[in-house]
Design a protein around this motif. Structure first.
Motif, mmCIF file in Angstrom:
data_model
loop_
_atom_site.group_PDB
_atom_site.id
_atom_site.type_symbol
_atom_site.label_atom_id
_atom_site.label_comp_id
_atom_site.label_asym_id
_atom_site.label_seq_id
_atom_site.Cartn_x
_atom_site.Cartn_y
_atom_site.Cartn_z
ATOM 1 N N SER A 158 0.744 -1.191 0.152
ATOM 2 C CA SER A 158 0.044 0.102 -0.072
ATOM 3 C C SER A 158 0.967 1.272 -0.006
ATOM 4 C CB SER A 158 -0.757 0.009 1.281
ATOM 5 O OG SER A 158 -0.115 0.207 2.322
ATOM 6 N N ASP A 159 0.274 2.416 -0.298
ATOM 7 C CA ASP A 159 1.115 3.771 -0.444
ATOM 8 C C ASP A 159 1.101 4.238 1.162
ATOM 9 O OD1 ASP A 159 -1.417 4.344 -0.154
ATOM 10 O OD2 ASP A 159 -1.767 5.822 -1.738
ATOM 11 N N GLN B 185 4.183 2.974 3.120
ATOM 12 C CA GLN B 185 5.596 3.454 2.857
ATOM 13 C C GLN B 185 6.155 4.486 3.901
ATOM 14 O OE1 GLN B 185 6.858 2.008 0.151
ATOM 15 N NE2 GLN B 185 5.020 1.103 -0.004
ATOM 16 N N ILE C 42 3.283 -0.716 -5.799
ATOM 17 C CA ILE C 42 2.638 0.121 -4.637
ATOM 18 C C ILE C 42 1.264 0.238 -5.395
ATOM 19 C CG2 ILE C 42 2.713 2.275 -3.445
ATOM 20 C CD1 ILE C 42 5.607 1.939 -3.532
ATOM 21 N N TYR D 138 -1.100 2.790 -5.336
ATOM 22 C CA TYR D 138 -1.057 4.180 -4.958
ATOM 23 C C TYR D 138 -2.137 4.961 -5.268
ATOM 24 C CZ TYR D 138 2.301 8.169 -5.007
ATOM 25 O OH TYR D 138 2.994 9.153 -4.519
ATOM 26 N N LEU E 125 -3.682 6.764 -2.793
ATOM 27 C CA LEU E 125 -3.671 8.204 -2.185
ATOM 28 C C LEU E 125 -4.575 8.195 -0.945
ATOM 29 C CD1 LEU E 125 -2.992 10.470 -5.100
ATOM 30 C CD2 LEU E 125 -1.297 9.842 -3.718
ATOM 31 N N ILE F 127 7.153 9.416 -1.807
ATOM 32 C CA ILE F 127 7.081 7.958 -2.146
ATOM 33 C C ILE F 127 8.115 7.935 -3.326
ATOM 34 C CG2 ILE F 127 6.256 5.660 -2.958
ATOM 35 C CD1 ILE F 127 3.770 6.669 -1.221
ATOM 36 N N LYS F 128 7.917 8.240 -4.531
ATOM 37 C CA LYS F 128 9.024 8.298 -5.907
ATOM 38 C C LYS F 128 10.123 8.740 -5.244
ATOM 39 C CE LYS F 128 9.542 9.856 -10.706
ATOM 40 N NZ LYS F 128 8.822 10.780 -11.414
ATOM 41 N N GLU G 150 6.220 4.210 -13.293
ATOM 42 C CA GLU G 150 4.873 4.739 -13.075
ATOM 43 C C GLU G 150 3.760 4.241 -14.054
ATOM 44 O OE1 GLU G 150 4.712 8.650 -10.996
ATOM 45 O OE2 GLU G 150 6.741 9.023 -12.061
ATOM 46 N N LEU H 145 5.182 2.264 -9.316
ATOM 47 C CA LEU H 145 3.969 3.049 -8.690
ATOM 48 C C LEU H 145 2.546 3.011 -9.452
ATOM 49 C CD1 LEU H 145 5.950 6.294 -7.671
ATOM 50 C CD2 LEU H 145 5.238 4.154 -6.292
ATOM 51 N N ARG I 65 -0.889 3.817 -10.101
ATOM 52 C CA ARG I 65 -1.933 4.936 -9.482
ATOM 53 C C ARG I 65 -3.262 4.074 -9.631
ATOM 54 N NH1 ARG I 65 -0.972 10.163 -7.474
ATOM 55 N NH2 ARG I 65 1.069 10.630 -7.952
#
Length: 643
Positions: free
Chosen positions: A156-157, A160, A184, A186, A188, A203-204, A216, A243, A245
């Motif tokens: 999960s984000d 992190q 991840i 991501y 948010l 995170i990135k 990404e 990552l 989204r």
């Protein structure tokens, strides 16, 4: 079904298949959590496209889930178990209807957070932030076992922000774990609100700063997920993070991008509305009825036990005139075992982990003899404990050595999760008790017995001298399960018989669970262990000179007591336990519980640490705490004279 990552792109048929299956799986998630009236649907729905693509392409086989060449998939955010169960069920690892009907029900294998006992699940998770460390352990296993499997960690984000994740990132880069890929989810959002409000993080940038390759993508685009995974698998230079989204609650309009559905199941009417929006059958009544039936038994396909094949060598016999620290005996035995097995074809690999203390915990000899089996984790105890634990489930003999305050007190949560995962870790901690002396109370681990005995699968061994330590280390190296071996800092005399011969020397074989009768006597029994045993013998000598007949018993195995030895001790009428551990949770409490539970009622006294001690030489501190030899002698005499 396994597609692999050979093709540059997924063809349209496979894309259509994943799209259709994702819709069905979203329905499974909603039904599962609604029928249970519990669980985390929102994150499961944002992760489901990742899960279905990954498990469809990775080297995993539903009919052979424990194939040694399989890829390892770790789901770090274990609360997305509805998504994992829906994925595994739809791909044939088990009956998906059972998961939907019996999710989070007592007696069901489909628990609230994913469990390693389920085919397709490699690591029980739920304690956020530990999954990447476990992934590092699996990735190391491929190297040590000379296998080609890849390790994927889905995270999960929100997690992190955990410090252990940063520790794991550094470890993965240091050891060039290019066979490790992180994905991840991501979205948010976290349980209580947006990521940036709960705890802002970059995170990135964090992964880039540790020199990972960062990709990404749109985490709901199956083609993009596949191509990113393919690129990561083919990367031989560094670990990769993807990552992805995503949208919390993806697929149901009134759930999308709303953190309230992170850990909140839909009500029945809401679920019906969501199923209609997804274009799926409303068969909730079927699953409510199934829930009233008995949960199915666990899978008949059992995870195979790893066989250990090691040369343990011949024990070292330390002479009666020597004074040797038990930590030195540990280091020497470990180096001997490593040297004997290094380069031997077919022998089980050994891995030794250190946290910047190799000279103090005496793993330096092993590090020099077997550098390819030695892993310096730095001052990152949390990550090291989990990496070591995960690696120990993969057919590698793993030792993790540290000071007690770091290896036990600081990493309890990690060892608890190790225990839940049925690891085979050999945890050897030095500098225990107030024997540490001048380092002071922050470094005097006096509570390890109470801490470790909370863990059902760990077994405590506290050896008395260098000879017993040597044999204990050789024993645990080839016996399965989690062992904790506790030793002090100081050099100790060799334990001798009344005739002056080493008791644990030539001819002695360590037997787990067996106590050792060190001295005979019939008026009282002193029970001791570790660095206090030789002091108990000194007290016995003084008592003998004064006309008292006292027995001395060494109990080195604290998790499984020698019941007959303690019964015989109780027959003397007086039992005194003597140790440099917390008097509330140490050996005395363990023995006292046994006496009460077995209706044995000798006069009983516990001598142990009653407060945090200060800095000073060990003997000075012992006298201040009423634990010197004279204090023990006076306690025994007082109990005998009271009759």
């Amino acid at each position: 079904m396994r597609w692999g990552f050979e093709e540059e792109k997924l063809d349209q048929q496979k894309i259509d298949y994943l799209k259709d299956l994702s819709k069905i799986a979203r329905g499974d998630i909603l039904k599962m959590t609604t029928v249970a009236n519990s669980g985390h649907p929102g994150g499961s729905m944002s992760s489901i496209d990742i899960y279905l693509t990954l498990w469809s392409c990775a080297r995993v086989w539903p009919d052979d889930p424990y194939n040694p060449d399989r890829d390892r998939i770790v789901v770090s955010h274990g609360h997305t178990s509805p998504g994992v169960y829906a994925t595994l069920g739809r791909l044939g690892f088990f009956d998906v209807d059972s998961a939907i009907a019996h999710f989070r029900r007592a007696g069901s294998m489909f628990e609230g957070h994913i469990e390693r006992d389920i085919p397709g699940v490699e690591w029980s998770t739920g304690n956020l932030g530990q999954g990447l460390s476990a992934g590092c352990g699996f990735a190391l296993a491929a190297r040590l076992l000379e296998k080609k499997f890849h390790t994927f960690v889905v995270m999960s984000d929100g997690e992190q922000s955990k410090g252990q994740v940063e520790e794991a990132r550094r470890f993965a880069k240091k050891y060039k774990l290019s066979n490790l890929t992180v994905i991840i989810d991501y979205n948010l959002l976290q349980l209580s609100g947006p990521l940036d409000e709960i705890m802002p993080q970059n995170i990135k940038e964090d992964y880039l700063s540790e020199d990972w390759e960062v990709l990404e993508i749109d985490g709901h685009d199956h083609q993009a997920i596949y191509q990113a995974l393919r690129k990561a698998v083919k990367n031989d230079n560094s670990p990769v993070v993807i990552l992805a989204r995503t949208i919390m609650g993806k697929g149901v309009s009134f759930m999308e991008d709303r953190y309230q559905y992170h850990g909140k199941p839909l009500k029945v009417e809401e679920c019906k509305r969501a199923l209609e929006e997804l274009g799926l059958e409303d068969d909730l009544d079927k699953y409510f009825n199934l829930r009233n039936s008995t949960p199915p038994p666990r899978s008949a396909i059992q995870r195979p036990e790893d066989k250990v094949d090691l040369i343990t060598g011949n024990p070292v016999n330390y002479g009666k005139e020597e004074k040797v620290a038990n930590r030195n005996a540990f280091g020497k035995a470990l180096q001997d075992i490593g040297s004997l097995n290094k380069g031997e074809k077919g022998k089980t690999p050994i891995a030794v982990f250190d946290c910047d203390l190799l000279g103090s915990v005496k793993t330096d000899g092993f590090a020099k003899a077997c550098p390819e089996w030695f892993f310096e984790g730095g001052i990152q105890e949390h990550n090291t404990a989990t990496v070591a634990g995960a690696l120990s489930t993969q057919g590698v003999v793993v030792f993790f050595s540290d000071f007690g305050v770091f290896g036990v007190d600081e990493t309890y949560n990690q060892h608890r999760l190790n225990d839940i995962n049925h690891t085979n870790l050999k945890l050897v901690c030095t500098h225990n008790g107030i024997d540490v002396g001048q380092d002071g109370k922050t470094h005097q681990c006096i509570d390890y017995a109470g801490v470790i005995n909370n863990l059902y699968g760990y077994r405590i061994i506290v050896p008395a001298d260098a000879n017993q330590t040597d044999r204990v280390i050789r024993y645990i190296s080839v016996n399965p399960g989690n062992f904790f071996v506790g030793v002090g800092r100081s050099s100790l005399p060799i334990i001798l018989s009344e005739k002056g011969d080493p008791i644990f020397g030539e001819g002695y074989e360590f037997t787990y669970g067996k106590a050792d009768l060190i001295r005979e006597g019939d008026q009282a029994t002193i029970i001791s262990a570790g660095s206090f045993l030789y002091r108990a013998i000194q007290a016995w000598e003084i008592l003998k000179e004064r006309g008292y007949s006292v027995r001395v018993l060494n109990i080195s195995c604290w998790s499984d007591l020698d019941s007959e030895a303690i019964r015989r001790a109780a027959e003397t009428g007086i039992v005194v336990t003597y140790e440099d551990h917390n008097v509330r949770t140490g050996l005395g409490t363990i023995v006292g519980s046994f006496l009460m539970e077995n209706s044995l009622f000798p006069r009983f006294r516990k001598l142990g640490i009653k407060r945090y001690a200060g800095s000073g030489l060990p003997d000075e501190l012992l006298k201040m705490e009423g634990l010197d030899v004279d204090s023990l002698v006076n306690t025994v005499i007082e109990l005998i004279e009271k009759g």
